[in-house]
Design a protein around this motif. Sequence first.
Motif, short mmCIF file in Angstrom:
data_model
loop_
_atom_site.label_atom_id
_atom_site.label_comp_id
_atom_site.label_asym_id
_atom_site.label_seq_id
_atom_site.Cartn_x
_atom_site.Cartn_y
_atom_site.Cartn_z
N THR A 60 1.13 -1.49 0.52
CA THR A 60 0.12 0.14 -0.19
C THR A 60 0.68 1.38 -0.07
O THR A 60 0.21 2.40 -0.13
N GLY A 63 1.26 1.09 -3.91
CA GLY A 63 0.39 1.12 -4.70
C GLY A 63 0.66 0.06 -5.62
O GLY A 63 -0.74 0.21 -6.78
N ARG A 252 -11.82 -1.83 2.15
CA ARG A 252 -10.89 -0.19 2.65
C ARG A 252 -10.66 0.41 4.18
O ARG A 252 -9.28 0.51 4.57
N VAL A 255 -8.06 -2.07 5.14
CA VAL A 255 -6.64 -1.67 4.60
C VAL A 255 -5.65 0.15 5.97
O VAL A 255 -5.05 -0.02 5.87
N ARG A 259 -3.28 -0.11 7.65
CA ARG A 259 -1.60 1.10 7.46
C ARG A 259 -1.36 2.29 9.04
O ARG A 259 0.10 2.08 8.53
N HIS A 264 1.71 -2.51 5.53
CA HIS A 264 1.35 -2.35 4.09
C HIS A 264 1.21 -3.54 3.60
O HIS A 264 0.96 -2.73 2.22
N ASN A 288 -0.08 1.68 -9.11
CA ASN A 288 -1.92 2.08 -8.52
C ASN A 288 -2.85 1.03 -8.12
O ASN A 288 -3.57 1.07 -8.48
N LEU A 290 -4.44 -0.10 -5.33
CA LEU A 290 -5.44 0.54 -4.55
C LEU A 290 -6.84 1.09 -5.03
O LEU A 290 -7.67 1.13 -4.67
#
Length: 310
Positions: A60, A63, A252, A255, A259, A264, A288, A290
Amino acid sequence: LLKDADAAMHAAKDSGRNRYVFYTQELDARAQESVEFEMGLRRALPREEYVIHYQPLVNTSSGTITGVEALLRWQHPERGLIQPNRFIPLLEDTGMIIAVGEWVLLQACRQCQRWHDSGHGTLRVAVNLSMKQFRSSSLLTSVRQALEASGLAPRYLELELTESVLVDDAEQALEMMRELKKIGVSLSIDDFGTGYSSLNYLRHFPVDLLKIDGSFIRDVVRNRGDAAITAAIAAMARSLHLGILAEGVETREQVSFLRSIGCHDLQGLLFSAALPPAQLAPLLGNLNVLKLAGARPSPIVPGTDNSATV
């Protein structure tokens, strides 16, 4: 009478033991189906019915997809695609897991090298080792041959072990891990936290990465206990200078939490299910991933296991 009683006895054992089962004709049908299933498994490798799907490992911070996990599937000629939780235990029981595992290792290394040749030169591939594979005298030879035949540099191959493999015979496990490290591959502990979770082996074994089991991630934003355990594992990994990856990421919110605790590297259906190489290729060049989270590139079939391993 004895034959029917034997069928009922095996059904009782398969149901968890310490119980009784009455014989029915259905038991004979199940037994016949089990025999046919095993015969099909024995023919699957020479008939090239096994396939490997790959699930992305996402970082992350950048990405991007930094690696993939190789996951075995059985493309049955009549039953279609069969998930590994239905046939891996039988491969283990019959000892066929050694030959199938060697095939998976070779194919995964070859596919990773193909991706390198197509411009994804830092991608790594993770391959699971069963307990029988890890204890096999042919393991070191199989790893060397797979790397040599594929041309893949050892640093791009990650071998995943379970906690039970490490603590069952610690001395033998330590020796095997040292030999694998001499080859140059990396070693990770899969489904961390669900087994013995002995901190002692983390001090002595040459482990590179911990993979937090998805059962902790599932409710990590709602369950304080899961959140505390996940944060503690992340902190411990950092203090031991180990990498850490969270499995089973689907939202999300998960996530964001991961993080926040310094984790990550993620894996889960939020980013992608396990896919055949051709379907995964377009994702590898995305800068990316994400942004793609939540847009699954292939349908997820309810009730199936999209992450089980060999």
